[in-house]
Design an enzyme around this catalytic site. Structure first.
Site, short mmCIF file in Angstrom:
data_model
loop_
_atom_site.label_atom_id
_atom_site.label_comp_id
_atom_site.label_asym_id
_atom_site.label_seq_id
_atom_site.Cartn_x
_atom_site.Cartn_y
_atom_site.Cartn_z
N LYS A 69 7.68 30.00 -110.81
CA LYS A 69 6.70 29.98 -109.70
C LYS A 69 6.62 28.58 -109.08
O LYS A 69 6.54 28.42 -107.86
CB LYS A 69 5.32 30.43 -110.21
CG LYS A 69 4.20 30.30 -109.17
CD LYS A 69 4.48 31.15 -107.95
CE LYS A 69 3.37 31.26 -106.93
NZ LYS A 69 2.74 30.10 -106.40
N HIS A 81 9.58 28.16 -106.94
CA HIS A 81 9.33 28.98 -105.74
C HIS A 81 8.52 28.17 -104.73
O HIS A 81 8.83 28.12 -103.54
CB HIS A 81 8.58 30.26 -106.13
CG HIS A 81 7.96 30.99 -104.98
ND1 HIS A 81 6.78 30.56 -104.38
CD2 HIS A 81 8.34 32.08 -104.28
CE1 HIS A 81 6.47 31.36 -103.38
NE2 HIS A 81 7.41 32.30 -103.30
N ASN A 82 7.47 27.51 -105.22
CA ASN A 82 6.61 26.74 -104.31
C ASN A 82 7.34 25.54 -103.73
O ASN A 82 7.15 25.20 -102.56
CB ASN A 82 5.34 26.29 -105.04
CG ASN A 82 4.32 27.40 -105.10
OD1 ASN A 82 4.69 28.57 -105.14
ND2 ASN A 82 3.06 27.05 -105.11
N SER A 96 2.77 35.23 -106.80
CA SER A 96 2.98 34.76 -105.43
C SER A 96 2.73 35.84 -104.41
O SER A 96 2.99 37.02 -104.66
CB SER A 96 4.41 34.25 -105.25
OG SER A 96 4.60 33.86 -103.90
N GLU A 124 9.29 26.91 -101.08
CA GLU A 124 8.33 27.26 -100.01
C GLU A 124 8.02 26.02 -99.15
O GLU A 124 8.05 26.08 -97.92
CB GLU A 124 7.05 27.80 -100.69
CG GLU A 124 5.87 28.04 -99.79
CD GLU A 124 4.63 28.46 -100.62
OE1 GLU A 124 4.70 29.44 -101.38
OE2 GLU A 124 3.59 27.79 -100.50
#
Ligand code: 6PG
Length: 449
Positions: free
Chosen positions: A179, A182-183, A126, A186
């Site tokens: 990840k 995380h997105n 990232s 986000e």
């Protein structure tokens, strides 16, 4: 440190991570169909970069044990390259998938390669172009204990904050799982910020005012990268026109938000702020022709109230994402430390902010997302503000899907008065599904007649 690495995939992320590795003294050998592309890219490297257009020669050229980093589009393309490489690599070689692969694919790829005695790491990267070049957050998932040379190399290229932003997790799909979440976070943070921007716009604030509002958030909203870039975006002009006002209000996505939501449904975890942010992007592309003019907000919302609402929704989105990671860890027995995840995201990545260190303090050593009394008490102090903001936005018909989802989630998970006793009763009434009574451990049918 590794002496060299083989790289497949010279897109923005691949090229920049290769430049980052090269700066640290790692020789890059890269495969690409086009010699012109390899020659052009080679000019950007000051250290050794060797290009190959023949896959066999590329693999052959690598020192044993061979390490190949894939930075190719996720899904079919990644699978195809892995299969081709698997036919050429000897036992004991290593493939690292640094793309945005779905974690289930990484589990499958790990299994496929381990049957051929080839090692596999699924690695979430990232930080976008700048992160890849100067220090990304790396989320590494593997069944192996990593060789020191590889670990040192990854540490060396990763972002450094108060901590190293390299997380190493058990299981070939776990890095990509982290990840993916995380997105999802986000997406929710971006939409929360966009909703605050819309409210400010409807309070008739100028772009300069809005930019100043976001740049003033450093303290309350903990130096968030996404908030900082929002302030910059709002200032950017082309001639005398602000760029932001020239951009179509349609948001695309490459799918990681959708996968986060699909996964949350499969794992029985509720992430409504993240889900609402994905829906908001979809709705932005599926607009109806009926357009209703709307009046500006005719009453005051203070900077403090907006700031509290922004903070409240960001924390709710973050906790929902951490709950998803925690559930995955329990289901798969991966023993993921939430503290490690918070450190991992502390720098380099898109959701980096001091909020991560604040949450880390709240978590302490207990690793339990359902036991965050201090942070929930802070949220309850901010609730009056978000609630007031939403009363006004509702009155003036300003869409706030994520802010609303965050407040409703918070109310529903903290309320002493949850109405699900009624759901139980209805299910038993029409389907004889049984009910659990407060004072009994037995499930029983009620005689509703
Ligand atoms: C990152 C980003 C990145 C992501 C893009 C686009 O952590 O660097 O999350 O991996 O792919 O930001 O994502 P969407 O197209 O889904 O918005």
């Amino acid at each position: 440190m590794l002496n060299e690495i083989g790289l497949v995939g010279l897109g923005v992320m691949g090229k920049n991570i290769a430049l980052n590795l090269s700066d640290k003294g790692v020789t890059i050998k890269s495969f690409n169909d086009s010699m012109k592309k390899l020659d052009d890219i080679k000019k950007e490297f000051s250290n050794e970069f060797i290009g190959y257009t023949n896959l066999e020669e590329f693999v052959e050229s690598l020192e044993t044990p061979k390490t190949i980093l894939l930075m190719v589009p996720s899904g079919k393309a990644t699978k195809e390259v892995i299969e081709k490489l698997a036919d050429l690599l000897e036992e004991g070689s290593m493939i690292i998938d640094g793309g945005n692969s779905f974690y289930v694919d990484s589990i499958d790829n790990g299994k496929y390669l381990s049957e051929k005695s080839i090692h596999f790491i699924g690695m979430g990267v990232s930080g976008g172009e700048d992160g890849a070049r100067n220090g990304p957050a790396l989320m590494v998932g593997s069944d192996l204990s990593l060789e020191t040379s590889l670990l040192d190399t990854l540490k060396n290229i990763a972002a450094k904050s108060e901590v190293e932003c390299l997380g190493v997790y058990q299981g070939p799909g776990t890095g990509h799982f982290i990840k993916m979440v995380h997105n999802g976070i986000e997406y929710a943070e971006m939409q929360t910020i966009a909703e605050i921007y819309l409210i400010l716009k409807n309070l008739n604030k100028t772009n300069e005012d809005m930019s100043n509002f976001f740049s003033s958030q450093t303290e309350k909203n903990k130096s968030s990268y996404l908030i900082e870039i929002t302030s910059e975006i709002l200032q950017k002009k082309d001639g005398d026109k602000f760029i932001i006002d020239q951009i179509k209000p349609v948001a695309q996505n490459k799918g990681t938000g959708r996968l986060t939501i699909q996964t949350s449904l499969a794992l029985n975890v509720s992430i409504p702020s993240i889900a609402a942010s994905y829906d908001a992007r979809v709705q932005s592309s599926n607009q109806y022709t009926t357009k209703i003019n709307q009046e500006l907000i005719g009453e005051d919302i203070s900077t403090k109230e907006l700031s509290d609402a922004l903070y409240f929704s960001r924390v709710c989105s973050m906790i929902q994402g951490l709950e998803l990671i925690s559930k995955f860890s329990i289901d798969e027995n991966h023993k993921i430390s939430i503290l490690d995840v918070l450190d991992n995201w502390r720098g380099g990545c898109i959701i980096r902010s001091n909020l991560l260190s604040e949450l880390k303090k709240e978590f302490g050593e207990n690793n339990d997302v359902f036991n965050l009394n201090n942070i929930f008490s802070t949220l309850s102090k901010n609730r009056a503000s978000i609630s007031k903001v939403l009363q006004i936005t509702t009155k003036y018909n300003i869409p706030t899907p994520v802010l609303s989802a965050s407040l409703n989630w918070f109310n529903n998970v903290t309320s002493v008065d949850n109405p699900s006793n009624m759901i139980q009763a209805q299910r038993d009434f029409f389907g004889r599904h049984k009910v659990q009574l407060i004072d009994s451990s037995n499930d029983i049918n009620i005689d509703w007649d």
